[in-house]
Design an enzyme around this catalytic site. Structure first.
Site, PDB file in Angstrom:
ATOM      1  N   ASP A 196      -0.489  14.999 -11.359  1.00  0.00           N
ATOM      2  CA  ASP A 196      -0.400  13.680 -11.967  1.00  0.00           C
ATOM      3  C   ASP A 196      -1.384  12.708 -11.322  1.00  0.00           C
ATOM      4  O   ASP A 196      -1.999  11.898 -12.010  1.00  0.00           O
ATOM      5  CB  ASP A 196       1.028  13.141 -11.857  1.00  0.00           C
ATOM      6  CG  ASP A 196       1.920  13.729 -12.943  1.00  0.00           C
ATOM      7  OD1 ASP A 196       1.445  13.835 -14.090  1.00  0.00           O
ATOM      8  OD2 ASP A 196       3.059  14.110 -12.644  1.00  0.00           O
ATOM      9  N   HIS A 251       3.080  22.277 -17.896  1.00  0.00           N
ATOM     10  CA  HIS A 251       4.219  22.916 -17.234  1.00  0.00           C
ATOM     11  C   HIS A 251       4.460  24.350 -17.646  1.00  0.00           C
ATOM     12  O   HIS A 251       5.011  25.131 -16.882  1.00  0.00           O
ATOM     13  CB  HIS A 251       5.472  22.047 -17.350  1.00  0.00           C
ATOM     14  CG  HIS A 251       5.418  20.912 -16.385  1.00  0.00           C
ATOM     15  ND1 HIS A 251       4.922  19.678 -16.739  1.00  0.00           N
ATOM     16  CD2 HIS A 251       5.698  20.854 -15.061  1.00  0.00           C
ATOM     17  CE1 HIS A 251       4.936  18.902 -15.672  1.00  0.00           C
ATOM     18  NE2 HIS A 251       5.396  19.581 -14.646  1.00  0.00           N
ATOM     19  N   GLU A 276       1.957  10.430  -6.538  1.00  0.00           N
ATOM     20  CA  GLU A 276       1.268  10.956  -7.723  1.00  0.00           C
ATOM     21  C   GLU A 276       0.802   9.826  -8.630  1.00  0.00           C
ATOM     22  O   GLU A 276       0.262  10.053  -9.697  1.00  0.00           O
ATOM     23  CB  GLU A 276       2.149  11.964  -8.475  1.00  0.00           C
ATOM     24  CG  GLU A 276       3.554  11.494  -8.739  1.00  0.00           C
ATOM     25  CD  GLU A 276       4.461  12.597  -9.307  1.00  0.00           C
ATOM     26  OE1 GLU A 276       3.963  13.613  -9.794  1.00  0.00           O
ATOM     27  OE2 GLU A 276       5.687  12.398  -9.267  1.00  0.00           O
ATOM     28  N   CYS A 320       1.978  19.153  -3.251  1.00  0.00           N
ATOM     29  CA  CYS A 320       2.643  20.159  -4.088  1.00  0.00           C
ATOM     30  C   CYS A 320       1.996  20.264  -5.458  1.00  0.00           C
ATOM     31  O   CYS A 320       2.468  20.978  -6.316  1.00  0.00           O
ATOM     32  CB  CYS A 320       4.129  19.858  -4.198  1.00  0.00           C
ATOM     33  SG  CYS A 320       4.473  18.226  -4.864  1.00  0.00           S
TER      34      CYS A 320
HETATM   35  C1  PEP Z   1       2.303  16.866  -9.629  1.00  0.00           C
HETATM   36  O1  PEP Z   1       2.293  15.934 -10.432  1.00  0.00           O
HETATM   37  O2  PEP Z   1       1.312  17.214  -8.957  1.00  0.00           O
HETATM   38  C2  PEP Z   1       3.526  17.646  -9.415  1.00  0.00           C
HETATM   39  C3  PEP Z   1       3.611  18.532  -8.458  1.00  0.00           C
HETATM   40  O3  PEP Z   1       4.557  17.452 -10.274  1.00  0.00           O
HETATM   41  P1  PEP Z   1       4.583  18.006 -11.757  1.00  0.00           P
HETATM   42  O4  PEP Z   1       3.464  19.004 -11.916  1.00  0.00           O
HETATM   43  O5  PEP Z   1       5.923  18.647 -11.969  1.00  0.00           O
HETATM   44  O6  PEP Z   1       4.392  16.774 -12.565  1.00  0.00           O
HETATM   45 MG    MG Z   2       4.080  15.123 -11.273  1.00  0.00          MG
END
Ligand code: PEP
Ligand code: MG
Length: 570
Positions: free
Chosen positions: A456, A190, A432, A503
Site C-alpha cells: 500500500d 490479494h 502503509e 511485511c
Molecule cells: C501492505 O499493504 O504492504 C500489506 C502488507 O498489507 P496488504 O497487502 O494486506 O494490504
Molecule cells: Mg496494506
C-alpha cells in the site's frame, strides 16, 4: 498452435496441466411468450434438479475440504431451491402469464431479493444474497450457459480466469488447482498474495488468457518468469519439465538452511518471518524455517462466508496459530477489510475509490462491535503464545491512540472478569500510508513497533492502484522516494529503541533485500516460500557493505539506477 502469453509473475514455481476456465457469465434474460406451459415447467424442473445435484456435491466437497461452516453456505442454498415459496410463484407465473421460465424465475427472485435487502435485519439481507446466488445457477442452466465452480474440480487443472477474488482463491483445492492465470491483477493483489501462501504457481495481469485459452488446452504456468504457454510443442514441454525439476532441486538446496539463524556475513542477525492468511498456513511457515509470523492477515477469517465470525471462532483460530508457532513471535493484524477485500454481508455502500475509502482501521473505529469482538478473541488467545497486535492503515496518531485505547478497555474488562491475558503484548502499527511514514518520529514514541506495508505504501506514494496492471510499472520498490520513506521509518523506530519490520512484498524481493539490510531493517516478513532463498542470500551479504550500497541508492534519481547499482554489487 503453441502460444506464449506474458504476464506478471505472482507466485513462483511451474505448473503444467489442462485448462479450466472459470466462467462467471453475465446472464441476459429476455421475456418470451410460450404456448406449452407444461413443457416450460418441465424445463424449469430439470434446471432445478441439475442445480440441486450440483449444490449437494459442492456442499459435500466443501464439508470435507473446508469444514462445516463453509459447507453451511451451500446447505442454505439448497434450502432456497427446495423452498415452495420461491418455486411455486415461478410456476404460477409461467402458467398464468404464459412466459418463459427464465423470465418468471428472474422476476420472482428479484422481487424476493429486493424485499429482503430492504429489511433492517442482517439475517434477511443474507438470505437475499443466497437467493441471488442460486438463481444465477438455475438461470445459467435454463439458458444453457456455462457456470463453473472451482470447488467441484476433481482433476489436476490450471485455472484460467478474468479475475480471482481472494475468496475464490481461498476456495481453490490445492490438490487439483495446480496453478492459475488471470487477465487482471498485479503482484500485490490479494489473490496473488494468497497464491504465494498456498504455494500455487500463478501468473496474473496477462490481459488475454480468457480470450486465448479454451477448456482442455494444455497450459504451462511459469510463475518464475511470468509466462503462460498454451499447447506447447513437445520440445517446449520438455524444456519446462526440466525447468520445473531444476526449481524443485533448488528448493531442496534451500531447505538445508531451514533451522539456521539468519545472519549476514559480518554477523548481524535479522528476523525472517512469514505472512499468513489462515491457521493452515502455519505448516508452510515451519516447513520453510520461518522464525515467526510477521503478518497474520485476519481478514481472510471474515471472507468466503455469509456472516461475521464469532468471538469463539476467532479465538480458536488465533489460539491455533499461537500454539502451533510454539512461542515464536506472531504479529496479528486486526481486520483490514476494504480495497480488493470485500465483505458483501456488511452491505457497505459501493465507493468510487475503495482503496482510499472506508476500510481497515477506519471501519473498525466506526463499527466498534466488530473490532471489540476481534480484540477480545485476540486478548483471550494471547496466553497461548507470543502475540503482538498491529493496526492497519493508520494515517493519524489519533487513530492509533483510539485503537489502542479500545484494546486496553477490552483488556481491562476481561481482566476484571477473571480472564487471564498476557501481560506483555506489544502493540504496533502498519506504516502503509505516506503520512505516517513522514511522521514516523512522532508515532515511534507511542508504538512498540512498526511494520512497513509497502504494497500500500508504494501504491499511495506513487498514486498507482495496485490492482491495475496498466499502471503496474509504477509499483517501484526501488524508487529512491520509497527508499527514503523506508529509511525514515526505520531510523525513527531505532531512535526510540523500537524495532522496524516490513511485511509488504518488497521484504522478500531479492533485489530489495540488500538495500533493506543496508537501511537497518530488523524484521523481514514475506511469503513462506521466499524465506529460505532470502536466508541463503542474506548469509552472503555484509551489513557494512550494504549500508554503503543503501546510502548510494538513497541519493540516486531513478528506480532503474538503483536496480543497476544493486545488480552490479551482487
Ligand atoms: C501492505 O499493504 O504492504 C500489506 C502488507 O498489507 P496488504 O497487502 O494486506 O494490504
Ligand atoms: Mg496494506
Amino acid at each position: 498452435m503453441s502460444l506464449n502469453i506474458k504476464g506478471i509473475a505472482a507466485s513462483s514455481g511451474i505448473a503444467i496441466a489442462k485448462a479450466y476456465r472459470l466462467e462467471n457469465p453475465e446472464l441476459t434474460i429476455e421475456k418470451k411468450s410460450i404456448a406449452d406451459a407444461g413443457a416450460e415447467i418441465a424445463r424449469l424442473e430439470a434446471a432445478l434438479d441439475i442445480a440441486k445435484t450440483e449444490l449437494a456435491a459442492i456442499k459435500d466437497h466443501a464439508y470435507a475440504e473446508l469444514g462445516a461452516d463453509k459447507a453451511a453456505i451451500f446447505e442454505a442454498h439448497l434450502l432456497v431451491l427446495n423452498d415452495p415459496e420461491l418455486v411455486n410463484p415461478v410456476k404460477d407465473k409461467v402458467t398464468n402469464e404464459h412466459v418463459n421460465a427464465e423470465y418468471a424465475m428472474n422476476e420472482v427472485a428479484t422481487m424476493f431479493v429486493n424485499l429482503f435487502e430492504g429489511m433492517d435485519n442482517e439475517y434477511m439481507k443474507e438470505r437475499a444474497a443466497d437467493i441471488r446466488d442460486v438463481t444465477k445457477r438455475v438461470l445459467a442452466h435454463l439458458l444453457g450457459v456455462n457456470f463453473s465452480n472451482p470447488s467441484t474440480i476433481t482433476e489436476e487443472v490450471i485455472i484460467i480466469a478474468e479475475d480471482l477474488t481472494p475468496s475464490d482463491t481461498a476456495q481453490l483445492n490445492r490438490t487439483y488447482a495446480k496453478g492459475f492465470t488471470t487477465d487482471i491483477g498485479g503482484r500485490t493483489s490479494h489473490s496473488a498474495i494468497m497464491a504465494r501462501s498456498m504455494e500455487i504457481p500463478a501468473v496474473v495481469g496477462t490481459k488475454v488468457v480468457m480470450e486465448k485459452i479454451q477448456n482442455g488446452d494444455l497450459v504451462i504456468v511459469d510463475g518464475l518468469d511470468g509466462e503462460v504457454i498454451v499447447n506447447p510443442s513437445e520440445d517446449v514441454l520438455h524444456a519446462y519439465e526440466e525447468k520445473k525439476a531444476k526449481f524443485e532441486a533448488q528448493k531442496t538446496e534451500w531447505a538445508k538452511l531451514k533451522n539456521e539463524a539468519t545472519v549476514t556475513s559480518d554477523g548481524i542477525h535479522v528476523e525472517l518471518v512469514a505472512n499468513i492468511g489462515t491457521p493452515k498456513d502455519v505448516k508452510g511457515v515451519q516447513d520453510n524455517g520461518g522464525e515467526g509470523v510477521g503478518l497474520y492477515r485476519t481478514e481472510f477469517l471474515y471472507m468466503g462466508r455469509d456472516n461475521l465470525p464469532t468471538e469463539e471462532e476467532q479465538f480458536e483460530a488465533y489460539k491455533t496459530v499461537l500454539e502451533n508457532m510454539e512461542g515464536k513471535p506472531v504479529v496479528v493484524r486486526t481486520l483490514d477489510i476494504g480495497g480488493d477485500k470485500e465483505l458483501p454481508y456488511l452491505h457497505l455502500p459501493k465507493e468510487m475509490n475503495p482503496f482510499l475509502g472506508y476500510r481497515a482501521i477506519r471501519l473498525c473505529l466506526e463499527e466498534q462491535e466488530i473490532f471489540r469482538t476481534q480484540l477480545r478473541a485476540l486478548l483471550r488467545a494471547s496466553v497461548y503464545g507470543n502475540l503482538k497486535i498491529m493496526f492497519p492503515m493508520i494515517a493519524t496518531l489519533d487513530e492509533f491512540r483510539q485503537a489502542k485505547a479500545i484494546l486496553l478497555e477490552e483488556k481491562a474488562k476481561l481482566v476484571a472478569n477473571g480472564t487471564t491475558v498476557s501481560a506483555d503484548i506489544e502493540v504496533g502499527m502498519m506504516v502503509e500510508i505516506p503520512a505516517s511514514a513522514v511522521l514516523a518520529d512522532q508515532f515511534a514514541k507511542e508504538v512498540d513497533f512498526f511494520s512497513i506495508g509497502t504494497n500500500d505504501l508504494i501504491q499511495y506514494t506513487m498514486a498507482a492502484d495496485r490492482m491495475n496492471e496498466r499502471v503496474s510499472y509504477l509499483y517501484q520498490p526501488y524508487n529512491p522516494a520509497i527508499l527514503r520513506l523506508v529509511k525514515m521509518v526505520i531510523d525513527a523506530a531505532h531512535k526510540e529503541g523500537k524495532w522496524a519490520g516490513m511485511c509488504g512484498e518488497m521484504a522478500g524481493d531479492p533485489l530489495a533485500i540488500p538495500l533493506l539490510i543496508g537501511l537497518g531493517l530488523d524484521e523481514f516478513s514475506m511469503s513462506a516460500t521466499s524465506i529460505l532463498p532470502a536466508r541463503t542470500q542474506i548469509h552472503k551479504l555484509s551489513k557494512a557493505q550494504m549500508e554503503k550500497l543503501a546510502q548510494k541508492a538513497l541519493n540516486m534519481s531513478t528506480a532503474e539506477e538503483v536496480v543497476e547499482l544493486v545488480k552490479s554489487m551482487s
